[in-house]
Scaffold this active site. Structure first.
Site, PDB file in Angstrom:
ATOM      1  N   SER A 164      42.307  13.768  -1.349  1.00 18.76           N
ATOM      2  CA  SER A 164      42.130  13.932  -2.790  1.00 18.76           C
ATOM      3  C   SER A 164      42.327  15.408  -3.167  1.00 18.76           C
ATOM      4  CB  SER A 164      40.764  13.379  -3.207  1.00 18.76           C
ATOM      5  OG  SER A 164      40.698  13.164  -4.596  1.00 18.76           O
ATOM      6  N   ASP A 182      45.768   3.021  -5.443  1.00 20.18           N
ATOM      7  CA  ASP A 182      45.143   4.337  -5.517  1.00 20.18           C
ATOM      8  C   ASP A 182      45.361   4.989  -6.882  1.00 20.18           C
ATOM      9  OD1 ASP A 182      44.133   6.887  -4.794  1.00 20.18           O
ATOM     10  OD2 ASP A 182      45.029   6.743  -2.806  1.00 20.18           O
ATOM     11  N   HIS A 185      41.604   4.464  -3.137  1.00 22.19           N
ATOM     12  CA  HIS A 185      41.523   5.902  -2.842  1.00 22.19           C
ATOM     13  C   HIS A 185      40.834   6.210  -1.510  1.00 22.19           C
ATOM     14  CE1 HIS A 185      42.157   9.941  -4.275  1.00 22.19           C
ATOM     15  NE2 HIS A 185      40.884  10.256  -4.309  1.00 22.19           N
TER      16      HIS A 185
END
Length: 289
Positions: free
Chosen positions: A101, A240, A267
């Site tokens: 991320s 995602d 994610h």
């Protein structure tokens, strides 16, 4: 069992790290996102410690690093410096990096600043182009049921992010595009959330995943990806919020890089497709040893 752990001082405050494995090669350092989350949710990577030393750390101001107080510097340069201070503390010349991320931005900037220190790099569900992230979020939002997207868009328009209807609708978005599962959260993710730092998240990012107002709101690494010299792997989930289309584009910016999409994940493929995720990371790192 933790083989080694400790605290390291840096410009942003103090970080906490755990290292497992005794393989005598460049370690795999996992860099968490959030910003302001913690390393707990990347601890499935410790299963690879028989192949490569694995290091997870809590960035300054969050998790076990909170003993030193809040984060002191919210610039991206400070996150990069933090990673370099960790490398020095580990006493290694090179690292394999995995940035998840917002951690993807950190490892990308680190690879540009310290190219000789990076043996390989993995961008996992990475936020590398924030304007694109916001646009992709609006596209994903447009696929939600009408009432949910109306509630979210009205909350964003008015800046009212705490009403019960808004939080329920946002929760539905998170279930689909962040968590990727509706079952009870695993302990590593629960601990990461419980010990995360909301100040860092809001200062660097914003009030939620769809609204980016912090210092990174205009950030875009894509035009500089081709400058990264290390072998690179891009990976994300099919559902995602860090979309497959974005990751395929990022991979096209970096010659000879690879891209893998986890077909059943959002994610957090390290949780939802744990065995496959670990196998792909292991094979990539072993090829770069």
């Amino acid at each position: 069992m933790v083989d080694r752990s400790g605290y390291v001082s840096c410009a942003a405050g103090e970080l906490f790290y755990e290292s497992r494995g005794h393989n005598g090669c460049a370690p795999l350092v996992a860099v968490h996102g959030g910003p302001g989350f913690t390393g707990y949710y990347l601890e499935p990577l410790f299963e690879l410690s028989g192949v490569v030393d694995v290091v997870c750390y809590d960035q300054a101001g969050c998790g076990r690093a909170r003993r030193a107080g809040g984060r002191k510097d919210f610039s991206l340069a400070a996150f990069v410096d933090e990673l370099e201070r960790l490398r020095e503390a580990l006493g290694v010349e090179q690292m394999h990096l995995l940035g998840h991320s917002f951690g993807g931005a950190i490892v990308g900037e680190y690879a540009l600043a310290y190219p000789s220190r990076v043996q390989s790099i993995i961008f996992a569900c990475a936020s590398l182009d924030i304007p694109r992230w916001v646009a992709d979020g609006q596209r994903l939002l447009g696929m939600m049921p009408l009432m949910q997207r109306m509630i979210i868009r009205e909350g964003v328009r008015t800046g009212q992010y705490t009403s019960e209807p808004f939080l329920r609708a946002l929760g539905a978005y998170y279930t689909t595009h962040v968590y990727g599962f509706s079952d009870e959260k695993p302990e590593c993710l629960l601990k990461a959330e419980q010990e995360s730092d909301s100040v860092t998240y809001q200062r660097v990012w914003g009030p939620n995943e769809l609204v980016v107002q912090g210092v990174c709101k205009d950030y875009n690494l894509a035009p500089r990806l081709h400058e990264i010299a290390a072998p690179a792997l891009f990976m994300c989930g099919r559902f995602d919020e860090a979309t497959p289309e974005a990751h395929q584009y990022f991979a096209s910016c970096l010659p000879e890089s690879r891209c893998h999409i986890f077909e059943r994940s959002a994610h957090h493929p390290q949780i939802t497709e744990r065995e496959t995720f670990l196998a792909i990371v292991r094979d990539f790192v072993e090829a770069a040893l």
